[in-house]
Design an enzyme around this catalytic site. Sequence first.
Site, mmCIF file in Angstrom:
data_model
loop_
_atom_site.group_PDB
_atom_site.id
_atom_site.type_symbol
_atom_site.label_atom_id
_atom_site.label_comp_id
_atom_site.label_asym_id
_atom_site.label_seq_id
_atom_site.Cartn_x
_atom_site.Cartn_y
_atom_site.Cartn_z
ATOM 1 N NE ARG A 129 -3.807 -0.223 2.266
ATOM 2 C CZ ARG A 129 -4.683 -0.044 3.244
ATOM 3 N NH1 ARG A 129 -4.706 -0.867 4.274
ATOM 4 N NH2 ARG A 129 -5.530 0.963 3.197
ATOM 5 C CG ASP A 326 -13.584 1.236 5.497
ATOM 6 O OD1 ASP A 326 -12.812 1.352 4.516
ATOM 7 O OD2 ASP A 326 -13.293 1.646 6.633
ATOM 8 N NE ARG A 402 -13.611 -2.556 6.246
ATOM 9 C CZ ARG A 402 -13.839 -2.504 7.562
ATOM 10 N NH1 ARG A 402 -14.769 -3.265 8.106
ATOM 11 N NH2 ARG A 402 -13.136 -1.705 8.338
HETATM 12 C C1 S3P Z 1 -9.747 5.122 8.303
HETATM 13 C C2 S3P Z 1 -9.839 5.830 7.128
HETATM 14 C C3 S3P Z 1 -10.212 5.220 5.838
HETATM 15 C C4 S3P Z 1 -10.821 3.833 6.025
HETATM 16 C C5 S3P Z 1 -10.059 3.001 7.008
HETATM 17 C C6 S3P Z 1 -10.041 3.680 8.374
HETATM 18 C C7 S3P Z 1 -9.365 5.843 9.545
HETATM 19 O O1 S3P Z 1 -9.053 5.093 5.049
HETATM 20 O O2 S3P Z 1 -10.888 3.171 4.788
HETATM 21 O O3 S3P Z 1 -10.627 1.725 7.144
HETATM 22 O O4 S3P Z 1 -9.542 5.271 10.644
HETATM 23 O O5 S3P Z 1 -8.898 6.976 9.449
HETATM 24 P P1 S3P Z 1 -8.519 6.288 4.097
HETATM 25 O O6 S3P Z 1 -8.004 7.360 4.949
HETATM 26 O O7 S3P Z 1 -7.440 5.635 3.272
HETATM 27 O O8 S3P Z 1 -9.709 6.685 3.279
#
Ligand code: S3P
Length: 447
Positions: A129, A326, A402
Amino acid sequence: MSAHGSPIRMTSRKGGPLSGVAAVPGDKSISHRALILGALSVGTTRITGLLEGQDVLDTARAMQAFGATVTRTGPGAWTVEGVGVGGFAEPAEVIDCGNSGTGVRLIMGCMATSPISATFTGDASLRKRPMGRVTDPLALFGARSYGRAGGRLPMTLVGAAEPVPVTYTTPMASAQVKSAVLLAGLNAPGQTVVIEKTPTRDHTERMLRGFGAEVTVEATPEGNRITLTGQPELRAQEVAVPRDPSSAAFPVCAALLVPGSDILVPGVSQNPTRNGLFLTLREMGADIEFLNEREEGGEPVADLRVRHSALTGIAVPPERAAAQIDEYPVLAALAACASGTTVMRGVHELRVKESDRIAAMARGLEACGVRVEEDEDTLIVHGLGPDGVPGGATVATHIDHRIAMSFLVLGLVSQQPISVDDGSPIATSFPVFEDLMRQLGASITRD
Ligand code: S3P
């Protein structure tokens, strides 16, 4: 490849209605933040309802490595003796954040303005990632990063000895990026500003205020302008973590799909930056009642009563993407059983989650006999109606909790059972998923 040890193949199949109470675990985003802000505070923070999933346990261990004392005092009950803003010690070990993008990105943020360095790694999913999205703004504070090509983990971050405050417009809708910048701003003098075009989950802003930081949010033509005053003394708090709407999504969608179902999901966060799925489901015809609306732990919560419903495909408003980011995998699974087509646009961020979730859902649904279309930013699912999904496939989950849970939900209504090649990553966010679903009456087995 499995997140933790050997892969665990799981299968779900058709059965009777789901009924009873689905008390899902604590919110993952809030759990990470409670441990991190506890570690950055003076005094002993007491947390109840903490999610004891692997992602959060990895963050707890990381906070220990930076010098905080983190103790489990009972189920979901934890204390954190913090070191105060600017008090992080240099860790003697590599910080392994496992599967958690939130963990690694937020922790990078909160160490980036201290004169220490740390090396971060994660599992095979996290190592793929992009970290440039946080190390770019952290460089503006004066931090330096040394990672693999493309800004991938393992990566060493050298914190800024003399940090400067930063004004940063997030180039993508990401609460992790916003939060990394705000957490870095804590140990910089003056005001750090984040401008976000699309509002994303606001737990960091809410909790920073709860711990005593000065955070203001102003709506401007460019988007929300969030201003943090640096070098506050954060004071230890009591944090009651509400239940996770992203975990609630799985029993909720299962109950909507399985004929005769009627379940109660208590105490689920209804934070408007997180509740997009529930709005979408209602537009599709879902029978969801929001009972006993109240505030818990600084977040709006409600008890959800969910009954089996006939569902119709819709075009999901793209501006809602951040508030249900999500939940697209389980929405795509549910859409396969709706009448008509469900169009999900503005979802390119799904490509850089625990897996490429557009591709993972598209390939899995096709294997189950569902017609889908995709492009870089879009997923379209052509619904086959309540009894129309053939199933009978084994789906690759790509170390993504998920994806695994979404196909196990779909298998509860498909004509033939659906298997997932590895359900072990479910433990990262929803360790009691199998037991909870079985208690509701779902047939989910380990093969
Ligand atoms: C999260 C932000 C989201 C989400 C992740 C949790 C967080 O990601 O998809 O499961 O706790 O700040 P992104 O910031 O990449 O959108």
